[in-house]
Write a protein that holds these residues in place. Structure first.
Motif, PDB file in Angstrom:
ATOM      1  N   PRO A 220      -0.266 -25.369   7.550  1.00 51.03           N
ATOM      2  CA  PRO A 220      -1.120 -25.098   8.712  1.00 51.03           C
ATOM      3  C   PRO A 220      -2.030 -23.891   8.482  1.00 51.03           C
ATOM      4  N   GLU A 221      -3.255 -23.996   8.942  1.00 51.43           N
ATOM      5  CA  GLU A 221      -4.220 -22.914   8.761  1.00 51.43           C
ATOM      6  C   GLU A 221      -3.761 -21.636   9.451  1.00 51.43           C
ATOM      7  N   SER A 222      -3.059 -21.772  10.574  1.00 48.40           N
ATOM      8  CA  SER A 222      -2.602 -20.584  11.307  1.00 48.40           C
ATOM      9  C   SER A 222      -1.672 -19.744  10.448  1.00 48.40           C
ATOM     10  N   PHE A 223      -0.787 -20.404   9.677  1.00 44.44           N
ATOM     11  CA  PHE A 223       0.096 -19.647   8.792  1.00 44.44           C
ATOM     12  C   PHE A 223      -0.692 -19.010   7.661  1.00 44.44           C
ATOM     13  N   SER A 224      -1.609 -19.760   7.077  1.00 44.87           N
ATOM     14  CA  SER A 224      -2.394 -19.221   5.963  1.00 44.87           C
ATOM     15  C   SER A 224      -3.159 -17.977   6.390  1.00 44.87           C
ATOM     16  N   ARG A 225      -3.684 -17.977   7.607  1.00 42.03           N
ATOM     17  CA  ARG A 225      -4.420 -16.813   8.096  1.00 42.03           C
ATOM     18  C   ARG A 225      -3.479 -15.625   8.315  1.00 42.03           C
ATOM     19  N   ARG A 226      -2.302 -15.897   8.892  1.00 42.45           N
ATOM     20  CA  ARG A 226      -1.347 -14.803   9.122  1.00 42.45           C
ATOM     21  C   ARG A 226      -0.889 -14.196   7.802  1.00 42.45           C
ATOM     22  N   TYR A 227      -0.625 -15.063   6.826  1.00 42.51           N
ATOM     23  CA  TYR A 227      -0.167 -14.549   5.539  1.00 42.51           C
ATOM     24  C   TYR A 227      -1.275 -13.781   4.825  1.00 42.51           C
ATOM     25  N   ALA A 228      -2.520 -14.246   4.949  1.00 41.69           N
ATOM     26  CA  ALA A 228      -3.641 -13.513   4.351  1.00 41.69           C
ATOM     27  C   ALA A 228      -3.777 -12.129   4.978  1.00 41.69           C
ATOM     28  N   GLU A 229      -3.568 -12.039   6.297  1.00 44.90           N
ATOM     29  CA  GLU A 229      -3.601 -10.729   6.957  1.00 44.90           C
ATOM     30  C   GLU A 229      -2.471  -9.836   6.455  1.00 44.90           C
ATOM     31  N   MET A 230      -1.299 -10.434   6.244  1.00 43.93           N
ATOM     32  CA  MET A 230      -0.164  -9.669   5.720  1.00 43.93           C
ATOM     33  C   MET A 230      -0.479  -9.118   4.340  1.00 43.93           C
ATOM     34  N   ARG A 231      -1.014  -9.963   3.472  1.00 48.20           N
ATOM     35  CA  ARG A 231      -1.321  -9.519   2.122  1.00 48.20           C
ATOM     36  C   ARG A 231      -2.451  -8.494   2.116  1.00 48.20           C
ATOM     37  N   SER A 232      -3.374  -8.614   3.061  1.00 46.05           N
ATOM     38  CA  SER A 232      -4.447  -7.619   3.149  1.00 46.05           C
ATOM     39  C   SER A 232      -3.875  -6.253   3.480  1.00 46.05           C
ATOM     40  N   ALA A 233      -2.876  -6.221   4.355  1.00 47.27           N
ATOM     41  CA  ALA A 233      -2.243  -4.944   4.690  1.00 47.27           C
ATOM     42  C   ALA A 233      -1.517  -4.366   3.479  1.00 47.27           C
ATOM     43  N   ASN A 234      -0.840  -5.234   2.716  1.00 48.25           N
ATOM     44  CA  ASN A 234      -0.193  -4.768   1.476  1.00 48.25           C
ATOM     45  C   ASN A 234      -1.219  -4.153   0.531  1.00 48.25           C
ATOM     46  N   ASP A 235      -2.327  -4.866   0.343  1.00 49.54           N
ATOM     47  CA  ASP A 235      -3.348  -4.415  -0.602  1.00 49.54           C
ATOM     48  C   ASP A 235      -4.035  -3.144  -0.127  1.00 49.54           C
ATOM     49  N   LEU A 236      -4.214  -2.996   1.181  1.00 49.74           N
ATOM     50  CA  LEU A 236      -4.872  -1.798   1.699  1.00 49.74           C
ATOM     51  C   LEU A 236      -4.042  -0.551   1.403  1.00 49.74           C
ATOM     52  N   LEU A 237      -2.743  -0.633   1.633  1.00 47.39           N
ATOM     53  CA  LEU A 237      -1.885   0.517   1.347  1.00 47.39           C
ATOM     54  C   LEU A 237      -1.890   0.846  -0.147  1.00 47.39           C
ATOM     55  N   ALA A 238      -1.870  -0.193  -0.982  1.00 52.89           N
ATOM     56  CA  ALA A 238      -1.918   0.052  -2.427  1.00 52.89           C
ATOM     57  C   ALA A 238      -3.247   0.678  -2.830  1.00 52.89           C
ATOM     58  N   LEU A 239      -4.338   0.266  -2.181  1.00 51.89           N
ATOM     59  CA  LEU A 239      -5.648   0.842  -2.480  1.00 51.89           C
ATOM     60  C   LEU A 239      -5.701   2.320  -2.109  1.00 51.89           C
ATOM     61  N   LEU A 240      -5.128   2.658  -0.961  1.00 51.87           N
ATOM     62  CA  LEU A 240      -5.100   4.072  -0.558  1.00 51.87           C
ATOM     63  C   LEU A 240      -4.296   4.897  -1.561  1.00 51.87           C
ATOM     64  N   ALA A 241      -3.187   4.324  -2.043  1.00 52.17           N
ATOM     65  CA  ALA A 241      -2.389   5.040  -3.042  1.00 52.17           C
ATOM     66  C   ALA A 241      -3.147   5.175  -4.349  1.00 52.17           C
ATOM     67  N   THR A 242      -4.027   4.212  -4.644  1.00 49.40           N
ATOM     68  CA  THR A 242      -4.830   4.292  -5.865  1.00 49.40           C
ATOM     69  C   THR A 242      -5.724   5.525  -5.851  1.00 49.40           C
ATOM     70  N   LEU A 243      -6.199   5.898  -4.673  1.00 50.82           N
ATOM     71  CA  LEU A 243      -6.989   7.126  -4.575  1.00 50.82           C
ATOM     72  C   LEU A 243      -6.158   8.333  -5.002  1.00 50.82           C
ATOM     73  N   GLY A 244      -4.880   8.319  -4.625  1.00 50.41           N
ATOM     74  CA  GLY A 244      -3.991   9.392  -5.069  1.00 50.41           C
ATOM     75  C   GLY A 244      -3.786   9.380  -6.567  1.00 50.41           C
ATOM     76  N   ILE A 245      -3.703   8.182  -7.160  1.00 43.85           N
ATOM     77  CA  ILE A 245      -3.555   8.079  -8.612  1.00 43.85           C
ATOM     78  C   ILE A 245      -4.785   8.641  -9.316  1.00 43.85           C
ATOM     79  N   LEU A 246      -5.962   8.356  -8.758  1.00 49.30           N
ATOM     80  CA  LEU A 246      -7.181   8.926  -9.328  1.00 49.30           C
ATOM     81  C   LEU A 246      -7.144  10.454  -9.268  1.00 49.30           C
ATOM     82  N   GLY A 247      -6.595  10.982  -8.170  1.00 52.00           N
ATOM     83  CA  GLY A 247      -6.447  12.427  -8.075  1.00 52.00           C
ATOM     84  C   GLY A 247      -5.525  12.983  -9.144  1.00 52.00           C
ATOM     85  N   LEU A 248      -4.436  12.260  -9.427  1.00 55.63           N
ATOM     86  CA  LEU A 248      -3.530  12.701 -10.498  1.00 55.63           C
ATOM     87  C   LEU A 248      -4.227  12.628 -11.850  1.00 55.63           C
ATOM     88  N   GLY A 249      -5.074  11.603 -12.028  1.00 52.64           N
ATOM     89  CA  GLY A 249      -5.836  11.525 -13.272  1.00 52.64           C
ATOM     90  C   GLY A 249      -6.765  12.709 -13.446  1.00 52.64           C
TER      91      GLY A 249
END
Length: 576
Positions: A220-249
């Motif tokens: 169902p498309e409704s599940f695919s959209r919910r899961y895409a939103e979930m993965r977007s939240a995962n990726d956003l947090l990882a992206l913010l942490a990447t900024l910290g990694i750049l700072g360590l670099g």
């Protein structure tokens, strides 16, 4: 019994207890998929050759590639929205939808025509595809005859009872180059759904020839959209942490500039370790060359494609080795100035027969055991009490076991993570912070802030793993990484590097426990040898010298001197 012996016995007891806890709780913390895999690469190839020959899909002279894969979208849907792990395992045992499959590709370099066939892990045919050139002409049989031909494919080619399927839709596409009409007949199961998702199967008839049968779950498309939103939240947090990694670099660049000007960088040992890591990563890439043929475009010369894969693996190894070398050089110089009383990283081999090194090696294994007990307990509690989600996973990896050296990738990745991540996330920032806060009255608070801050970056850099809530992985690692930061400050880097290496290698090597074939047993033996290598090196040295010896001269950071200072002054020249 001496006080030291009592402490050692207590620590060993803690480690043993943690191993017991981890073994007891891991199946509840991380749901595993029970798969009865009856095929191997060789048997899949044999079945594919028979299928290709029976239906004239590919000549025997073509090249073959084999791949084991999972239907991640269906697996995630069932895991999250259609019953969870029990439903996943029931689906794996059944014949309604293949979550895991073997695919064999038959192709010829320079020819657009190719064929693939897909098998379930029990050996049944679940789908196939014959790729034609766009210019290939075939007579059109019309919509009704194409539907009848599709029913024949359903019943005789892939063994599906025709009475369970009804025609859902039909469509067609006309190829511009040849005028060929490719018709698609979509069937739907009448007696079975998985959750709210119907089972469907597309059969494609090109002109008068069946060229594809593809089963799938219409999620169902409704599940695919919910899961895409979930993965977007995962990726956003990882992206913010990447900024910290750049700072360590950037912090590493500062350290290289600062200590490089005074001749305080020790390049040779850092380059040696980085080279070992780089060779391992490059070797792992080349080791997986066989699976890479599934991504091969037949329009490209086969030799060129192979050269590109090898070149990419070598470039990855050089890049990884270079990054590890730079990080180690910066981190070691900072740690040497910040903690002169700690053991010198590059003198550990000479000091391997001492009590101090033995304690750190033993401590590394105990810390890894504590880590396993912690994450098992963490997810048992959070999944049971809070409803957090971690995906069901298959422990076996047939693709890896089919490579020439199945154990190589796990050892290489574990070594890279253990050395580089501990240097980047622990040694470099905490050492630089210690130097900056050396004479400040609130130094201890700054160090606490540094431990938590680096743990935040480390933890949430792993947030892009599938999990829910999106902060679950980051929060889990925040607590563990804070503990490792404290260990680095108290004991030094060897404990955390060995703990990290041990932790990762055990996880990467779990697949070796799922089979009894010689490849599994040999891989398990090599992985175990790599895991125990530090303990064996120390134990053999202690045994040969019949006990521990004092630390040799120069075994601590504060005793190291740059070559220019350590070399004796040349004798004065005599006047003529």
């Amino acid at each position: 019994m001496t006080p030291r012996a009592r402490v050692a016995l207590l620590v060993a007891g803690i480690g043993a207890a943690c191993v017991v806890i981890a073994l007891a709780l891991f199946p509840r913390a991380f749901p595993a998929i029970a798969l009865d895999n009856r095929l191997t690469q060789a048997s899949a190839l044999a079945r594919a050759d028979s299928f290709f020959a029976a239906h004239g899909l590919a000549p025997k002279a073509t090249q073959r590639a084999v791949r084991f894969s999972a239907d991640d979208s269906v697996l995630t849907y069932v895991d999250l929205a259609a019953g969870g792990t029990d439903s996943v395992n029931a689906l794996v045992r059944g014949r309604d939808q293949a979550l895991f499959s073997w695919t064999v590709r038959a192709f010829e370099p320079g020819d657009a025509r190719e064929a693939t066939v897909e098998f379930g892990t029990d050996g049944r045919i679940i789908g196939f595809r014959r790729k034609l050139a766009n210019a290939d002409t075939l007579p059109d049989v019309g919509a009704d005859s194409a539907t009848a031909l599709a029913r024949t494919v359903l019943a005789t080619w892939i063994g599906q009872p025709a009475d369970r399927w009804t025609v859902q839709t039909t469509s067609y596409e006309t190829r511009k180059e040849s005028g060929r009409v490719d018709r698609t007949v979509t069937f739907e199961r009448t007696d079975r759904k998985i959750g709210d998702a119907p089972l469907r199967l597309d059969v494609v008839v090109a002109g008068n020839t069946p060229v594809e049968a593809r089963p799938y779950l219409y999620i169902p498309e409704s599940f695919s959209r919910r899961y895409a939103e979930m993965r977007s939240a995962n990726d956003l947090l990882a992206l913010l942490a990447t900024l910290g990694i750049l700072g360590l670099g950037l912090l590493g660049v500062v350290a290289l500039r600062r200590f490089g000007r005074s001749g305080g960088l020790r390049w040779k040992p850092a380059l040696l370790v980085g080279g070992v890591v780089g060779v391992g990563i490059a070797g792992a890439g080349i080791n997986g060359l066989g699976a890479a043929w599934f991504g091969y475009d037949t329009a490209m010369p086969a030799g060129l494609y192979q050269a590109i894969i090898v070149a990419a693996a070598l470039a990855g190894g050089v890049a990884t080795g270079g990054i590890v070398t730079l990080t180690l050089a910066a981190a070691e110089a900072a740690a040497r100035h910040a903690f002169p009383h700690k053991l010198d990283w590059w003198s550990l081999w000479r000091a391997r027969g001492t009590r101090e090194v033995a304690a750190q090696v033993g401590g590394g294994y105990v810390v890894a055991a504590i880590g396993f007990a912690y994450i098992a307990s963490f997810y048992v509690v959070t999944r049971g009490a809070l409803g957090w989600w971690v995906p069901s996973e298959l422990l076996d990896d047939p693709n890896q076991i089919a490579t020439p050296m199945p154990w190589l990738a796990g050892i290489a990745l574990s070594l890279q993570a253990g050395v580089w991540e501990e240097a980047l996330f622990r040694a470099l920032p905490l050492s630089m912070l210690s130097l900056w806060a050396m004479n400040k009255p609130n130094r201890d608070w700054w160090m606490r802030f540094g431990v938590v801050g680096t743990a935040l970056i480390f933890g949430f850099a792993h947030s892009n793993y599938p999990s829910w809530p999106p902060y679950s992985r980051g929060f889990e690692l925040l607590l563990e990484a804070s503990f490792w930061g404290i260990l680095f400050l108290r004991a030094g880097l060897l404990v955390t590097v060995l703990a990290h290496f041990t932790f990762d290698l055990v996880l990467f090597s779990l697949f070796t426990a799922t089979g009894s074939a010689p490849e599994y047993r040999i891989s398990a033996a090599i992985a175990t040898l790599a895991l125990l290598a530090p303990a064996l090196v120390v134990g053999w040295r202690v045994l040969r010298q019949r006990g521990f010896v004092p630390l040799p001269e120069g075994a601590r950071f504060g005793e190291w001197r740059p070559p220019a200072e350590a070399a004796p002054a040349p004798p004065p020249e005599l006047a003529p």
